[in-house]
Design a protein around this motif. Structure first.
Motif, PDB file in Angstrom:
ATOM      1  N   MET A   1      34.550  48.229  52.455  1.00 48.84           N
ATOM      2  CA  MET A   1      34.516  48.839  51.123  1.00 48.84           C
ATOM      3  C   MET A   1      33.483  49.961  51.097  1.00 48.84           C
ATOM      4  N   ARG A   2      33.856  51.064  50.465  1.00 51.35           N
ATOM      5  CA  ARG A   2      32.920  52.179  50.318  1.00 51.35           C
ATOM      6  C   ARG A   2      33.178  52.836  48.956  1.00 51.35           C
ATOM      7  N   GLY A   3      32.190  53.550  48.471  1.00 51.77           N
ATOM      8  CA  GLY A   3      32.362  54.362  47.263  1.00 51.77           C
ATOM      9  C   GLY A   3      31.956  53.617  46.004  1.00 51.77           C
ATOM     10  N   PRO A   4      31.883  54.366  44.890  1.00 54.56           N
ATOM     11  CA  PRO A   4      31.482  53.757  43.617  1.00 54.56           C
ATOM     12  C   PRO A   4      32.633  52.945  43.005  1.00 54.56           C
ATOM     13  N   LYS A   5      32.284  52.160  41.997  1.00 53.48           N
ATOM     14  CA  LYS A   5      33.248  51.296  41.309  1.00 53.48           C
ATOM     15  C   LYS A   5      34.494  52.065  40.832  1.00 53.48           C
ATOM     16  N   GLU A   6      34.292  53.277  40.324  1.00 53.61           N
ATOM     17  CA  GLU A   6      35.406  54.056  39.766  1.00 53.61           C
ATOM     18  C   GLU A   6      36.310  54.622  40.873  1.00 53.61           C
ATOM     19  N   ALA A   7      35.778  54.741  42.054  1.00 54.58           N
ATOM     20  CA  ALA A   7      36.595  55.332  43.129  1.00 54.58           C
ATOM     21  C   ALA A   7      36.427  54.510  44.409  1.00 54.58           C
ATOM     22  N   LEU A   8      36.552  53.213  44.234  1.00 56.74           N
ATOM     23  CA  LEU A   8      36.342  52.317  45.381  1.00 56.74           C
ATOM     24  C   LEU A   8      37.439  52.502  46.428  1.00 56.74           C
ATOM     25  N   ARG A   9      36.997  52.627  47.681  1.00 60.49           N
ATOM     26  CA  ARG A   9      37.965  52.639  48.786  1.00 60.49           C
ATOM     27  C   ARG A   9      37.815  51.320  49.521  1.00 60.49           C
ATOM     28  N   ILE A  10      38.900  50.582  49.602  1.00 60.74           N
ATOM     29  CA  ILE A  10      38.835  49.291  50.287  1.00 60.74           C
ATOM     30  C   ILE A  10      40.011  49.207  51.258  1.00 60.74           C
ATOM     31  N   GLY A  11      39.677  49.095  52.514  1.00 60.07           N
ATOM     32  CA  GLY A  11      40.729  49.105  53.547  1.00 60.07           C
ATOM     33  C   GLY A  11      40.103  49.017  54.929  1.00 60.07           C
ATOM     34  N   PHE A  12      40.578  49.878  55.815  1.00 61.99           N
ATOM     35  CA  PHE A  12      40.166  49.770  57.210  1.00 61.99           C
ATOM     36  C   PHE A  12      39.522  51.067  57.680  1.00 61.99           C
ATOM     37  N   GLN A  13      38.610  50.923  58.607  1.00 65.69           N
ATOM     38  CA  GLN A  13      37.827  52.051  59.073  1.00 65.69           C
ATOM     39  C   GLN A  13      38.608  52.889  60.087  1.00 65.69           C
ATOM     40  N   ASP A  14      38.522  54.214  60.014  1.00 65.88           N
ATOM     41  CA  ASP A  14      39.160  55.018  61.054  1.00 65.88           C
ATOM     42  C   ASP A  14      38.160  55.233  62.190  1.00 65.88           C
ATOM     43  N   ASN A  15      38.537  56.056  63.163  1.00 60.46           N
ATOM     44  CA  ASN A  15      37.677  56.191  64.344  1.00 60.46           C
ATOM     45  C   ASN A  15      36.377  56.929  64.038  1.00 60.46           C
ATOM     46  N   LYS A  16      36.291  57.538  62.849  1.00 60.23           N
ATOM     47  CA  LYS A  16      35.018  58.191  62.488  1.00 60.23           C
ATOM     48  C   LYS A  16      34.275  57.341  61.464  1.00 60.23           C
ATOM     49  N   LYS A  17      34.665  56.086  61.361  1.00 58.18           N
ATOM     50  CA  LYS A  17      34.048  55.117  60.459  1.00 58.18           C
ATOM     51  C   LYS A  17      34.279  55.459  58.989  1.00 58.18           C
ATOM     52  N   TRP A  18      35.276  56.258  58.710  1.00 54.30           N
ATOM     53  CA  TRP A  18      35.655  56.561  57.335  1.00 54.30           C
ATOM     54  C   TRP A  18      36.615  55.474  56.882  1.00 54.30           C
ATOM     55  N   VAL A  19      36.402  54.945  55.655  1.00 57.52           N
ATOM     56  CA  VAL A  19      37.281  53.879  55.165  1.00 57.52           C
ATOM     57  C   VAL A  19      38.362  54.490  54.279  1.00 57.52           C
ATOM     58  N   LEU A  20      39.602  54.243  54.635  1.00 54.14           N
ATOM     59  CA  LEU A  20      40.721  54.727  53.808  1.00 54.14           C
ATOM     60  C   LEU A  20      41.100  53.659  52.812  1.00 54.14           C
ATOM     61  N   ASN A  21      41.450  54.080  51.623  1.00 57.71           N
ATOM     62  CA  ASN A  21      41.797  53.086  50.608  1.00 57.71           C
ATOM     63  C   ASN A  21      43.205  52.525  50.828  1.00 57.71           C
ATOM     64  N   VAL A  22      43.266  51.227  50.993  1.00 51.45           N
ATOM     65  CA  VAL A  22      44.561  50.554  51.125  1.00 51.45           C
ATOM     66  C   VAL A  22      44.804  49.659  49.912  1.00 51.45           C
ATOM     67  N   TYR A  23      43.769  48.921  49.502  1.00 50.03           N
ATOM     68  CA  TYR A  23      43.982  47.842  48.537  1.00 50.03           C
ATOM     69  C   TYR A  23      43.646  48.178  47.091  1.00 50.03           C
ATOM     70  N   ASN A  24      42.909  49.266  46.846  1.00 51.44           N
ATOM     71  CA  ASN A  24      42.583  49.573  45.457  1.00 51.44           C
ATOM     72  C   ASN A  24      43.703  50.387  44.820  1.00 51.44           C
ATOM     73  N   LYS A  25      44.890  49.839  44.886  1.00 52.02           N
ATOM     74  CA  LYS A  25      46.049  50.444  44.219  1.00 52.02           C
ATOM     75  C   LYS A  25      47.117  49.365  44.120  1.00 52.02           C
ATOM     76  N   GLU A  26      47.986  49.532  43.137  1.00 53.35           N
ATOM     77  CA  GLU A  26      49.023  48.524  42.901  1.00 53.35           C
ATOM     78  C   GLU A  26      49.894  48.367  44.155  1.00 53.35           C
ATOM     79  N   SER A  27      50.165  47.184  44.511  1.00 55.60           N
ATOM     80  CA  SER A  27      50.952  46.789  45.689  1.00 55.60           C
ATOM     81  C   SER A  27      50.502  47.447  47.007  1.00 55.60           C
ATOM     82  N   GLY A  28      49.234  47.833  47.078  1.00 51.25           N
ATOM     83  CA  GLY A  28      48.665  48.324  48.343  1.00 51.25           C
ATOM     84  C   GLY A  28      48.754  47.218  49.386  1.00 51.25           C
ATOM     85  N   GLN A  29      49.161  47.569  50.592  1.00 46.53           N
ATOM     86  CA  GLN A  29      49.272  46.539  51.616  1.00 46.53           C
ATOM     87  C   GLN A  29      49.119  47.130  53.002  1.00 46.53           C
TER      88      GLN A  29
END
Ligand SMILES: C[S@@+](CC[C@H](N)C(=O)[O-])C[C@H]1O[C@@H](n2cnc3c(N)ncnc32)[C@H](O)[C@@H]1O
Length: 314
Positions: free
Chosen positions: A137-165
């Protein structure tokens, strides 16, 4: 021949996949490793940097796609999600290249040069299988990104959206990921990561930062049954796995793996087997059918406790 420069754009043909999942091409006798490159692709790429002797590059344009390139089923994949590497290639090609990678690694060891690498055995349905998930998880409450880290350790948002999977995670892990996103957007707690494991017995083990454990665990209640350890049944044996212990992440294929190993053993009864790096005793316990004594060697305290427990409840 002038050396490649950062930000230089070149056209290359991808020859093979290398360990880590990048496509390797050769340009003026220099290796170029391209993220999401597929063998058979002709690509326009931009050099992003250099590591060891190879240049690294990102794709700008697929000029001619490889025959085995496919449109990834997952919308986050091409944004660079690090949850998996190969959704842009058809499954048969994934299996082929996995085998080639193993063969290449083995080639480098003189003592293993006699080893034959067989074809990699695939799954009937290679989706929704992973029993363990490390979600960040990264980012503030209003723009939370929750998902998996890429090769540059950046987290892409997968789950903070409806039916994210995530297409390779067990459906219950996906449910938990979305529930975690809701919990953290309602009340942001500076949690950086969570390790979640689920079983087909609908058990859930949560490994969360101590400070937030109780609050978050109660927000996730109702999805499976929370427990400090989960169980996996492989053929006729049931294994307890405590959160930090290792277990094969693909429960469905673990039975195939065990069967394959057992089929490779000599048919005549033997005296002693040693399962080096035995984990919770997956192979160790199956070996007891074939050997008079079996020793398991393991450094992790929890895995060792699980292995002892699993041996006692055989
Ligand atoms: C990939 S897991 C495999 C476990 C088991 N064979 C299985 O398939 O479920 C490797 C295991 O080796 C253990 N391990 C790693 N280094 C070790 C060492 N130097 N001595 C003993 N165990 C070790 C780890 O804790 C882990 O449980």
């Amino acid at each position: 021949m002038s050396p490649l420069l950062k930000d230089q754009e070149i056209i290359v043909d991808v020859e093979e996949l290398v360990y880590g999942g990048e496509g390797r091409a050769c340009y003026n006798e220099q290796d170029v490793l391209i993220r999401r490159g597929v063998p058979g692709d002709r690509l326009r790429v931009r050099i992003t940097g250099f590591k060891d002797t190879a240049a690294r590059a990102d794709i700008i344009e697929v000029i001619t796609p490889s025959d085995v390139r496919q449109v990834p089923i997952c919308p986050v994949f091409l944004d660079g999600c690090g949850g998996c590497q190969w959704l842009h290639m058809d499954y048969e090609a994934q299996l082929y290249w996995k085998g080639r990678m193993i063969a290449r690694i083995i080639q480098d060891y003189d003592t293993l040069s006699h080893v034959q690498v067989h074809q990699v055995m695939g799954m009937d349905d290679p989706f929704y299988y992973r029993n363990k998930m490390v979600v960040r998880m990264r980012g503030p409450k209003e723009a939370l990104r929750i998902g998996f880290q890429d090769n540059k350790k950046w987290v892409l948002n997968v789950y903070n959206k409806e039916s994210g999977q995530c297409y390779i995670q067990h459906p219950m892990n996906n449910q938990l990921g979305r529930a975690l996103a809701v919990s953290l957007t309602q009340q942001r707690r500076p949690l950086k990561s969570a390790t979640i494991r689920v079983s087909d017995e609908e058990e859930v083990s949560l490994d969360l930062e101590k400070k937030w454990r109780t609050d978050i665990a109660s927000d996730l209640e109702g999805i499976g049954r929370q427990t400090p350890y989960v169980h996996y049944t492989i053929h006729d044996r049931r294994f307890r796995v405590t959160s930090p212990s290792f277990f094969q992440a693909n429960t469905r294929q673990t039975g195939v793996l065990v069967e394959t190993v057992l089929n490779l053993l000599p048919k005549q009864p033997a005296k002693t087997a040693i399962d080096v790096y035995c984990g919770v005793g997956l192979f160790t316990l199956f070996l007891t059918d074939r050997f008079e004594s079996v020793y398991g060697i393991e450094e992790s305290k929890t895995a060792l406790e699980d292995a002892r427990h699993n041996a006692e409840t055989l």
